[in-house]
Design a protein around this motif. Structure first.
Motif, PDB file in Angstrom:
ATOM      1  N   GLU A  77       0.817  -1.213   0.000  1.00  0.00           N
ATOM      2  CA  GLU A  77       0.000   0.000   0.000  1.00  0.00           C
ATOM      3  C   GLU A  77       0.851   1.264   0.000  1.00  0.00           C
ATOM      4  OE1 GLU A  77      -2.789  -0.170   3.202  1.00  0.00           O
ATOM      5  OE2 GLU A  77      -4.018  -1.653   2.199  1.00  0.00           O
ATOM      6  N   ASP A  78       2.167   1.121  -0.075  1.00  0.00           N
ATOM      7  CA  ASP A  78       3.075   2.249   0.027  1.00  0.00           C
ATOM      8  C   ASP A  78       3.312   2.879  -1.344  1.00  0.00           C
ATOM      9  OD1 ASP A  78       4.910   4.045   1.055  1.00  0.00           O
ATOM     10  OD2 ASP A  78       6.560   2.618   0.964  1.00  0.00           O
ATOM     11  N   TYR A  79       2.365   3.722  -1.789  1.00  0.00           N
ATOM     12  CA  TYR A  79       2.430   4.405  -3.084  1.00  0.00           C
ATOM     13  C   TYR A  79       2.693   3.419  -4.230  1.00  0.00           C
ATOM     14  CZ  TYR A  79       2.544   8.592  -0.226  1.00  0.00           C
ATOM     15  OH  TYR A  79       2.234   9.574   0.671  1.00  0.00           O
ATOM     16  N   PRO A  80       1.766   2.486  -4.449  1.00  0.00           N
ATOM     17  CA  PRO A  80       1.999   1.447  -5.460  1.00  0.00           C
ATOM     18  C   PRO A  80       1.717   1.870  -6.902  1.00  0.00           C
ATOM     19  CG  PRO A  80      -0.121   1.107  -4.435  1.00  0.00           C
ATOM     20  CD  PRO A  80       0.520   2.266  -3.722  1.00  0.00           C
ATOM     21  N   LEU A  81       0.991   2.977  -7.103  1.00  0.00           N
ATOM     22  CA  LEU A  81       0.578   3.324  -8.454  1.00  0.00           C
ATOM     23  C   LEU A  81       0.618   4.831  -8.673  1.00  0.00           C
ATOM     24  CD1 LEU A  81      -0.624   2.253 -11.145  1.00  0.00           C
ATOM     25  CD2 LEU A  81      -2.877   2.692 -10.157  1.00  0.00           C
ATOM     26  N   PHE A  82       1.268   5.217  -9.763  1.00  0.00           N
ATOM     27  CA  PHE A  82       1.299   6.607 -10.191  1.00  0.00           C
ATOM     28  C   PHE A  82       0.745   6.691 -11.605  1.00  0.00           C
ATOM     29  CE2 PHE A  82       4.476   6.585  -6.876  1.00  0.00           C
ATOM     30  CZ  PHE A  82       4.332   7.813  -6.269  1.00  0.00           C
ATOM     31  N   GLN A  83       0.136   7.829 -11.924  1.00  0.00           N
ATOM     32  CA  GLN A  83      -0.362   8.068 -13.265  1.00  0.00           C
ATOM     33  C   GLN A  83       0.037   9.479 -13.694  1.00  0.00           C
ATOM     34  OE1 GLN A  83      -4.475   6.365 -12.141  1.00  0.00           O
ATOM     35  NE2 GLN A  83      -4.415   6.354 -14.392  1.00  0.00           N
ATOM     36  N   THR A 104      -3.129   3.045   4.467  1.00  0.00           N
ATOM     37  CA  THR A 104      -2.227   4.086   3.985  1.00  0.00           C
ATOM     38  C   THR A 104      -3.010   5.329   3.577  1.00  0.00           C
ATOM     39  OG1 THR A 104      -0.638   2.436   3.220  1.00  0.00           O
ATOM     40  CG2 THR A 104      -0.424   4.649   2.313  1.00  0.00           C
ATOM     41  N   ALA A 105      -4.129   5.145   2.904  1.00  0.00           N
ATOM     42  CA  ALA A 105      -4.951   6.287   2.491  1.00  0.00           C
ATOM     43  C   ALA A 105      -5.455   7.062   3.705  1.00  0.00           C
ATOM     44  CB  ALA A 105      -6.119   5.813   1.633  1.00  0.00           C
ATOM     45  N   TYR A 106      -5.904   6.367   4.741  1.00  0.00           N
ATOM     46  CA  TYR A 106      -6.374   7.045   5.953  1.00  0.00           C
ATOM     47  C   TYR A 106      -5.226   7.794   6.633  1.00  0.00           C
ATOM     48  CZ  TYR A 106     -10.938   4.811   5.771  1.00  0.00           C
ATOM     49  OH  TYR A 106     -12.198   4.428   5.392  1.00  0.00           O
ATOM     50  N   ARG A 107      -4.058   7.157   6.698  1.00  0.00           N
ATOM     51  CA  ARG A 107      -2.905   7.799   7.334  1.00  0.00           C
ATOM     52  C   ARG A 107      -2.503   9.060   6.580  1.00  0.00           C
ATOM     53  NH1 ARG A 107       2.141   8.052   6.060  1.00  0.00           N
ATOM     54  NH2 ARG A 107       2.075   6.393   4.496  1.00  0.00           N
TER      55      ARG A 107
END
Length: 136
Positions: A77-83, A104-107
């Motif tokens: 969940e540690d920044y797995p996807l960029f666009q 991760t999003a909540y944090r």
């Protein structure tokens, strides 16, 4: 089966299909008569998730000219996807966004923006090495 909308208009039929979000389903007060316990138990097995997109603008583009940039990490969940936005909008060539979900999003949604900027930079450095581009 009868349903009443927000304008207090009542709709009745022999059958009904209920397609609301899990959050609405979990609001037991909305059901009259109450749902059977086995249905409440089944609904309560699910939870809502946060889907967070973080848009970051740099003063220059340094990433690959692709639609998606996936990142392998020990923590999935540690920044797995960029666009990169430049692939979709010519007017935003230096904007990239990260997609986060789960804890991760909540944090990240609750933390200081400067920490988030540093985390995004660290994630991109882990893929591209050190770069000179700055977040604007």
């Amino acid at each position: 089966v009868c349903a009443t909308d927000f304008n207090q208009v009542k709709y009745c039929a022999n059958y009904g299909i209920y397609t609301f979000s899990i959050g609405v389903l979990q609001d037991e007060e909305k059901f009259k008569p109450a749902l059977p316990q086995h249905k409440i138990d089944a609904i309560d097995m699910f939870s809502n998730a946060l889907y967070l997109k973080i848009f970051v603008e740099f003063n220059e583009t340094f990433w690959d000219d692709v639609e998606y940039i996936g990142r392998a990490s020990i923590d999935r969940e540690d920044y797995p996807l960029f666009q990169p936005m430049g692939k979709f909008f010519d007017s935003k060539p230096n904007v990239i966004f990260a997609t986060l979900t789960g804890e991760t999003a909540y944090r990240v949604a609750a933390q200081d923006i400067e920490i988030t900027k540093q985390e995004v930079r660290d994630a991109l450095v882990s893929m591209y090495g050190e770069f000179q581009a700055e977040i604007v």
